[in-house]
Motif scaffolding. Structure first.
Motif, short mmCIF file in Angstrom:
data_model
loop_
_atom_site.label_atom_id
_atom_site.label_comp_id
_atom_site.label_asym_id
_atom_site.label_seq_id
_atom_site.Cartn_x
_atom_site.Cartn_y
_atom_site.Cartn_z
N LYS A 1 8.48 -3.37 -9.23
CA LYS A 1 9.00 -2.27 -10.05
C LYS A 1 8.29 -0.98 -9.68
O LYS A 1 7.29 -0.98 -8.95
CB LYS A 1 8.76 -2.56 -11.54
N THR A 2 8.80 0.13 -10.19
CA THR A 2 8.07 1.39 -10.08
C THR A 2 6.97 1.41 -11.13
O THR A 2 7.00 0.67 -12.12
CB THR A 2 8.99 2.60 -10.31
N MET A 3 6.00 2.28 -10.91
CA MET A 3 4.93 2.43 -11.91
C MET A 3 5.49 2.90 -13.24
O MET A 3 5.02 2.50 -14.32
CB MET A 3 3.86 3.40 -11.40
N ALA A 4 6.51 3.75 -13.22
CA ALA A 4 7.14 4.22 -14.46
C ALA A 4 7.75 3.06 -15.23
O ALA A 4 7.67 3.00 -16.47
CB ALA A 4 8.20 5.27 -14.15
N GLU A 5 8.37 2.13 -14.51
CA GLU A 5 8.98 0.98 -15.18
C GLU A 5 7.93 0.09 -15.85
O GLU A 5 8.17 -0.48 -16.92
CB GLU A 5 9.80 0.16 -14.18
N ILE A 6 6.76 -0.02 -15.23
CA ILE A 6 5.67 -0.79 -15.86
C ILE A 6 5.27 -0.14 -17.18
O ILE A 6 5.11 -0.81 -18.21
CB ILE A 6 4.44 -0.88 -14.92
N ILE A 7 5.11 1.20 -17.17
CA ILE A 7 4.75 1.92 -18.40
C ILE A 7 5.84 1.73 -19.46
O ILE A 7 5.54 1.46 -20.63
CB ILE A 7 4.53 3.42 -18.10
N SER B 1 -8.53 6.17 -18.76
CA SER B 1 -7.47 5.26 -18.33
C SER B 1 -6.10 5.93 -18.39
O SER B 1 -5.76 6.60 -19.37
CB SER B 1 -7.46 4.01 -19.20
N ILE B 2 -5.30 5.75 -17.35
CA ILE B 2 -3.96 6.33 -17.33
C ILE B 2 -3.11 5.74 -18.44
O ILE B 2 -2.16 6.37 -18.92
CB ILE B 2 -3.32 6.15 -15.93
N ALA B 3 -3.46 4.55 -18.91
CA ALA B 3 -2.77 3.97 -20.06
C ALA B 3 -3.00 4.83 -21.30
O ALA B 3 -2.10 4.97 -22.15
CB ALA B 3 -3.25 2.55 -20.31
N ASP B 4 -4.18 5.44 -21.41
CA ASP B 4 -4.46 6.32 -22.54
C ASP B 4 -3.69 7.63 -22.44
O ASP B 4 -3.39 8.27 -23.45
CB ASP B 4 -5.96 6.59 -22.66
N THR B 5 -3.38 8.07 -21.22
CA THR B 5 -2.51 9.23 -21.08
C THR B 5 -1.14 8.93 -21.66
O THR B 5 -0.55 9.75 -22.38
CB THR B 5 -2.38 9.65 -19.60
N ALA B 6 -0.60 7.74 -21.37
CA ALA B 6 0.68 7.34 -21.95
C ALA B 6 0.58 7.29 -23.48
O ALA B 6 1.47 7.80 -24.19
CB ALA B 6 1.10 5.98 -21.40
N ARG B 7 -0.48 6.72 -23.98
CA ARG B 7 -0.67 6.65 -25.44
C ARG B 7 -0.77 8.06 -26.03
O ARG B 7 -0.25 8.32 -27.12
CB ARG B 7 -1.92 5.86 -25.77
N ALA C 1 7.16 13.37 -21.27
CA ALA C 1 6.30 14.46 -21.72
C ALA C 1 7.07 15.78 -21.69
O ALA C 1 8.10 15.90 -21.01
CB ALA C 1 5.07 14.55 -20.83
N ASP C 2 6.57 16.78 -22.40
CA ASP C 2 7.25 18.07 -22.46
C ASP C 2 7.08 18.88 -21.17
O ASP C 2 7.94 19.69 -20.84
CB ASP C 2 6.72 18.87 -23.66
N MET C 3 5.99 18.66 -20.45
CA MET C 3 5.76 19.32 -19.17
C MET C 3 4.62 18.62 -18.47
O MET C 3 3.88 17.84 -19.10
CB MET C 3 5.46 20.82 -19.33
N MET C 4 4.49 18.86 -17.17
CA MET C 4 3.35 18.30 -16.45
C MET C 4 2.87 19.28 -15.40
O MET C 4 3.62 20.15 -14.95
CB MET C 4 3.69 16.95 -15.83
N LEU C 5 1.60 19.13 -15.02
CA LEU C 5 0.97 20.03 -14.08
C LEU C 5 1.32 19.67 -12.65
O LEU C 5 1.30 18.50 -12.26
CB LEU C 5 -0.55 19.96 -14.26
#
Length: 417
Positions: free
Chosen positions: A147-153, A334-340, A377-381
Motif C-alpha cells: 500500500k501507499t504510506m497514506a493508505e496505512i495512515i 513520531s509521525i503517527a503523532d502528527t496524524a493524531r 490537513a488544512d495546509m502543509m509546508l
C-alpha cells in the motif's frame, strides 16, 4: 522477524541550524553567516550546517526502507529539543532502538511505534529518533502491505481514502523578493513566510514588516495570473511582542493594522509573540484570538513556539488559543503523532498545518505529504530547504503521484465491478 538488520548513514539537512536567541539579541548578518558568539547550548557558532542521520530497516526480503532523523532550524529554543548531535543519536539508536526493532511486527504500524518508542528510564526518546524511525516504520508497513504510506495512515486511523490535495505553503528565506516572485509565478497556495526574525527585518514599530506585507499583496496582483488569490502567511518569530509589547490588546491592534494593508487577502500571522511558557502562551494567545474574532478580522493567528508536542497541541486546540496550529513534525516526534495532531485539531475546529523545518530532507518531506493528505490537513509546508523550487517540487510532485495512485486504484476497482 520482518526487520533483520538496521543501517545508519550520516547525512545533511537541507539548510542550517540557527541560534535563535543570539539572532534575537541582535547578532549581525555578514553575508550568509552571523557575527558574534552563540548563546544557546550546543551551538559552536550562531549558524551551522544542518546534519541528519538516516536509519535504514533491512526487511527479510532484503528491501531497505529509510527514514531521516534531524532537529529543526531553531533547535533549543521555545521549549524544543537541543541541537542535533549525530554521535549521541547514533549511539542511542544502536543501544536502545535497534534491539527493539527486531522484535516488532513491522506490518502493524501503530503497534510497532508504540513498542519501539517506549520510554527509557522514564525518559522519552529524543524526538528526532522518534521522527526518523517512525518514517522508516511507515515505509516498512506500506511495503509489507503493498500500500501507499497514506493508505496505512487511513487504515490505522479509520479514515476514508483522500481524493483532494492539501494546499502547499512555501517559505522564502532571506531572498524574500526573488522568492516571492517565484511563488507567485508558480501559483503557490500560501506564501511567503518572510523569515521576519530580527529587528532589522521587523523595523521600528513594525514599519518594515508592514511595508513588506503591502508589497507582497501588491506584487501578487501585479504578476499573478487572473484569479490567483493565495493566503498570505508571515512568520514574525515573536517580534510583534518584542517590539510592540506583550499586551494582548496591543498585539491584536497591530495585527489588525497589518491586515488593513492587505484587506483582500486572508492573512496568517505566525508566532506574534513569545510569552515565555506554554501556559502563558495559551492564556495570551486565547485573548488575541478572541479580540480578532470579535472584530471580524481577516487575520488568523498561527502558533509555533511553545506548541511542540502532541500534548501541547491538545492544550492549544482545546483552549481555542490559536486559529491554526503549526504541527512542526520533527518537534512532534513520531509521525503517527502528527496524524493524531491533525485529527485533534479537526476535532476542536482548529486549523491543522503540517509544518516542519527547512533543515529536513527529501525523505521526511515525502512522508509528511502522505500524513497530511491522508488526514486532509488544512495546509502543509513545502520542504526541505529555503529555495522554494526544490521544496515545492518535492512536496507537490509527491502529492500528485499519491493522488494519481489512489485514483488509479479506484478506477481498477470500478472496472472489476
Amino acid at each position: 522477524m520482518q526487520i533483520k538488520d538496521v543501517l545508519l548513514a550520516p547525512g545533511n539537512g537541507a539548510f542550517f541550524y540557527d541560534d535563535q536567541e543570539a539572532i534575537r539579541s541582535g547578532a549581525i548578518q555578514d553575508g550568509f553567516i552571523y557575527v558574534g558568539a552563540p548563546t544557546t547550548p550546543g551551538f559552536k557558532s550562531i549558524r551551522i550546517p544542518a546534519s541528519s542521520l538516516s536509519v535504514g530497516l533491512v526487511l527479510t526480503d532484503d528491501t531497505v526502507v529509510w527514514g531521516d532523523m534531524m532537529n529543526v532550524q531553531y533547535s533549543g529554543a521555545g521549549g524544543r529539543d537541543p541541537l542535533f548531535d549525530t554521535d549521541q543519536i547514533s549511539d542511542l539508536t544502536w543501544r536502545v532502538v535497534a534491539p527493539r526493532l527486531f522484535d516488532v511486527d513491522a506490518s502493524r504500524y501503530l503497534n510497532s511505534c508504540a513498542k519501539v518508542f517506549e520510554p527509557v528510564e522514564h525518559q522519552r526518546l529524543p524526538l528526532a529518533v522518534e521522527y526518523g524511525v517512525s518514517q522508516a516504520l511507515l515505509r516498512a508497513a506500506a511495503h509489507l502491505q503493498h500500500k501507499t504510506m497514506a493508505e496505512i495512515i487511513c487504515s490505522d486511523f479509520d479514515l476514508p481514502l483522500p481524493t483532494c490535495r492539501v494546499p502547499i505553503y512555501c517559505q522564502s528565506g532571506d531572498a524574500r523578493e526573488i522568492n516571492v516572485d517565484k511563488m507567485i509565478l508558480k501559483a503557490v497556495d500560501v506564501l511567503p513566510h518572510g523569515l521576519i526574525n530580527s529587528r532589522q527585518k521587523f523595523g521600528t514599530d513594525g514599519q518594515t514588516f508592514l511595508e513588506f506585507v503591502k508589497w507582497v499583496a501588491t506584487r501578487t496582483r501585479q504578476i499573478g495570473h487572473p484569479g490567483y488569490h493565495p493566503v498570505l502567511h508571515f512568520d514574525v518569530y515573536g517580534w510583534i511582542g518584542q517590539e510592540i509589547g506583550l499586551e494582548p490588546q496591543s498585539i491584536a491592534d497591530f495585527i489588525c493594522k497589518v491586515a488593513g494593508t492587505a484587506p483582500d487577502f486572508t492573512l496568517n500571522i505566525e508566532s506574534p509573540a513569545d510569552f515565555g511558557s506554554t501556559q502563558a502562551q495559551i492564556e495570551n494567545y486565547a485573548q488575541i484570538v478572541s479580540i480578532l474574532d470579535n472584530r471580524g478580522s481577516n487575520a488568523r493567528i498561527v502558533v509555533d513556539e511553545r506548541c511542540n508536542t502532541l500534548e501541547d497541541i491538545r492544550l492549544f486546540a482545546e483552549a481555542k488559543a490559536t486559529h491554526l496550529v503549526q504541527i512542526k513534525t520533527p518537534d512532534v516526534g513520531s509521525i503517527a503523532d502528527t496524524a493524531r495532531a491533525v485529527l485533534l485539531c479537526k476535532e476542536n475546529k482548529v486549523g491543522a498545518y503540517v509544518g516542519g523545518s527547512c533543515t529536513e530532507t527529501d525523505l521526511s518531506a515525502q512522508v509528511s505529504v502522505h500524513v497530511a493528505v491522508a488526514t486532509q490537513a488544512d495546509m502543509m509546508l513545502a520542504k526541505p530547504g529555503m529555495g522554494v523550487d526544490e521544496a515545492f517540487s518535492i512536496v507537490g510532485n509527491e502529492q500528485n503521484r499519491l493522488l494519481a495512485t489512489l485514483n488509479g486504484r479506484g478506477t481498477q476497482t470500478e472496472n472489476v465491478e
